[in-house]
Design an enzyme around this catalytic site. Structure first.
Site, short mmCIF file in Angstrom:
data_model
loop_
_atom_site.label_atom_id
_atom_site.label_comp_id
_atom_site.label_asym_id
_atom_site.label_seq_id
_atom_site.Cartn_x
_atom_site.Cartn_y
_atom_site.Cartn_z
N HIS A 78 28.51 -38.85 0.22
CA HIS A 78 29.92 -38.48 0.00
C HIS A 78 30.11 -37.67 -1.28
CE1 HIS A 78 34.28 -40.27 0.22
NE2 HIS A 78 34.26 -38.95 0.28
N LYS A 88 41.14 -36.64 10.39
CA LYS A 88 41.00 -36.34 8.96
C LYS A 88 41.88 -37.29 8.14
CE LYS A 88 38.52 -32.72 10.17
NZ LYS A 88 38.97 -31.42 10.56
N THR A 129 34.70 -22.55 3.30
CA THR A 129 35.28 -23.79 2.76
C THR A 129 34.79 -24.06 1.34
OG1 THR A 129 35.12 -26.21 2.99
CG2 THR A 129 33.41 -24.94 4.07
N ILE A 169 44.36 -25.07 11.52
CA ILE A 169 44.73 -23.91 10.68
C ILE A 169 44.87 -22.66 11.56
CG2 ILE A 169 44.06 -22.50 8.69
CD1 ILE A 169 42.29 -24.95 7.82
N TYR A 189 27.85 -30.34 7.94
CA TYR A 189 28.98 -29.41 8.15
C TYR A 189 28.97 -28.34 7.06
CZ TYR A 189 33.70 -27.62 7.34
OH TYR A 189 34.77 -26.79 7.08
N TYR A 249 37.28 -44.89 2.17
CA TYR A 249 35.84 -44.93 1.91
C TYR A 249 35.54 -45.26 0.45
CZ TYR A 249 35.32 -42.29 6.34
OH TYR A 249 35.37 -41.86 7.63
N GLU A 271 33.18 -26.35 14.30
CA GLU A 271 33.20 -27.81 14.24
C GLU A 271 33.51 -28.12 12.79
OE1 GLU A 271 32.94 -30.11 16.52
OE2 GLU A 271 32.51 -28.79 18.21
N THR A 272 34.48 -29.02 12.55
CA THR A 272 35.02 -29.09 11.19
C THR A 272 34.99 -30.47 10.53
OG1 THR A 272 37.25 -29.51 12.01
CG2 THR A 272 36.64 -27.20 11.65
N LYS A 283 37.52 -22.52 22.56
CA LYS A 283 36.77 -23.27 23.57
C LYS A 283 37.54 -24.52 24.04
CE LYS A 283 32.22 -25.54 23.85
NZ LYS A 283 31.04 -25.92 23.05
N LEU A 284 38.57 -24.88 23.29
CA LEU A 284 39.31 -26.12 23.54
C LEU A 284 38.36 -27.32 23.53
CD1 LEU A 284 41.99 -25.06 26.20
CD2 LEU A 284 42.16 -25.09 23.70
N LYS A 319 28.37 -24.31 7.37
CA LYS A 319 29.40 -23.35 6.95
C LYS A 319 28.83 -22.38 5.89
CE LYS A 319 33.23 -23.08 7.83
NZ LYS A 319 33.94 -22.31 8.89
#
Ligand code: NAD
Ligand code: DAU
Length: 348
Positions: free
Chosen positions: A271, A184, A121, A12, A145, A202, A80-81, A32-33, A149
């Protein structure tokens, strides 16, 4: 105007960088790559006189100080996503998503920057069993995650409440489109469909996500930065709720691949069943709604992009040992029948 965009070599972030440059705004891209950052994502603006890239970590206050020199505001997309990675190894998520955000907020405070956008998010709401989450709904993240966030989301808000800074929080839904790293659901499925390899779905495949085009997400973030009310959070919903299996079937059909590639595998731990947000607030206050709401069209276009840009993803999927190791670690135990498949689809 000059803006510090963090994570501008990610998915994004690269769309945000392109949008700002197209509007004549100066961009400092601090990234940071990590495995997810790819300078190819912003190659088209790489030589633009208003674009500057700094390789560095948002947790490093010295680098952040240098990157923020002369900027008017910060759009924080570095993170971190990937939920599955956060389940394997939460540490990097706590560090980048929470501590990194703190370092950036401190820099914004000391420099008295004009604005700070924390890109959050819809996962902060957790699973929504009925109706749609509004900005005032309870915040109940479930995975590491989402929890990290939420920490960043609320920390950013505290800098508004405590120091009176111009903080805006955006909560975007599941985003897709060109340049998304192939871990993803959508890019992974597209690539495996193009390669004719089994596609891991899943659980029962009936979890629901609300899909948003990356270009729309970028436009909404920028609009919120300019016109959002200080201290407020804005949901950015794509308005396209779909079950995962619907998405996978659409991709297979667009890629001309057979449904027999679908492979139901062991579910993700904890999940979340359904994400769903109301987009009424941003529509009412800022007049925003997605310009590309048609998910079927969006999937066809995204499949076409990956088909035409093999040079972008092949090095990651085929020739990247780190990705192959990740894939084995993430999926090795999931395939049914005790069999184990490698990233290239072969049985172990
Ligand atoms: P991405 O994983 O594609 O890219 C993340 C970028 O951040 C990469 O370029 C990476 O190198 C960089 N980065 C990671 N750690 C860093 C660090 N410590 N210092 C500097 N750079 C670092 O992510 P994305 O999917 O483009 O997501 C961007 C933002 O949007 C994230 O904050 C994410 O939480 C949020 N978001 C994503 C989605 C989605 O569906 N992808 C939806 C809502 C919100
Ligand atoms: O909702 C916003 C969030 O969307 C962002 O904040 C995250 O950064 C982003 O990664 C995304 O999280 P999800 O976990 O929803 O996205 P992912 O693509 O990993 O999974 C989408 C759905 O597909 C989810 O229900 C899990 C399922 N899935 C995923 C993968 C990778 C599968 O069935 N198979 C898979 O191999």
């Amino acid at each position: 105007m000059n803006i510090l965009v963090t994570g501008g070599c990610g998915f994004i972030g690269s769309h945000v960088v392109r949008l700002l440059i197209s509007k004549g705004i100066g961009v400092v891209n601090l990234d940071k790559l990590t495995y997810a950052g790819n300078p190819e994502n912003v190659r088209d603006v790489g030589r633009h006189p208003k674009y500057r890239f700094i390789k560095g970590d948002i947790c490093d206050a010295g680098v952040v100080r240098r990157a923020a020199r002369g900027v008017d505001g910060i759009l924080n997309l570095a993170a971190e996503t990937h939920v599955d990675r956060s389940i394997l190894d939460p540490g990097a998520f706590i560090r980048t998503d929470m501590i990194g955000t703190y370092v950036l907020l401190e820099e914004a405070r000391l420099r008295r920057l004009k604005f700070f956008v924390q890109v959050s998010t819809d996962e902060v709401y957790g699973s929504v069993s009925s109706g749609k989450a509004t900005e005032g709904s309870p915040l109940r993240p479930t995975n590491p995650y989402a929890a990290s966030k939420l920490g960043a989301d609320r920390l950013a808000h505290s800098y508004y409440a405590t120091y009176g800074m111009r903080i805006i929080i955006t909560r975007g839904s599941n985003t897709y489109g060109p340049f998304q790293f192939p871990e993803k659901l959508i890019p992974l499925t597209i690539i495996r469909a193009l390669l004719g390899e089994p596609i891991p779905v899943y659980g029962d495949g009936r979890n629901v996500r609300d899909w948003l085009r990356a270009e729309d997400h970028a436009e909404a973030i920028w609009l919120a930065a300019r016109r959002g009310r200080t201290g407020e959070a804005y949901n950015i919903s794509g308005g396209s709720e779909r079950e995962n299996i619907w998405i996978v079937r659409k991709i297979l059909s667009a890629a001309g691949a057979p449904e027999k590639l679908i492979s139901y595998v062991k579910d993700r731990e904890g999940h979340d069943r359904r994400y769903a947000m109301s987009g009424a607030k941003i529509r009412r206050e800022l007049g925003w709604q997605p310009r590309r709401p048609d998910i079927a069209d969006g999937i066809r276009q995204t499949v076409d992009w990956y088909r035409e840009n093999r040079r972008w993803w092949e090095p990651v999927v085929r020739r990247n040992a780190a990705f192959r190791n990740y894939f084995d670690r993430q999926y090795g135990h999931r395939w049914g029948g005790g069999g184990r498949r490698r990233a290239d689809g072969k049985q172990k």
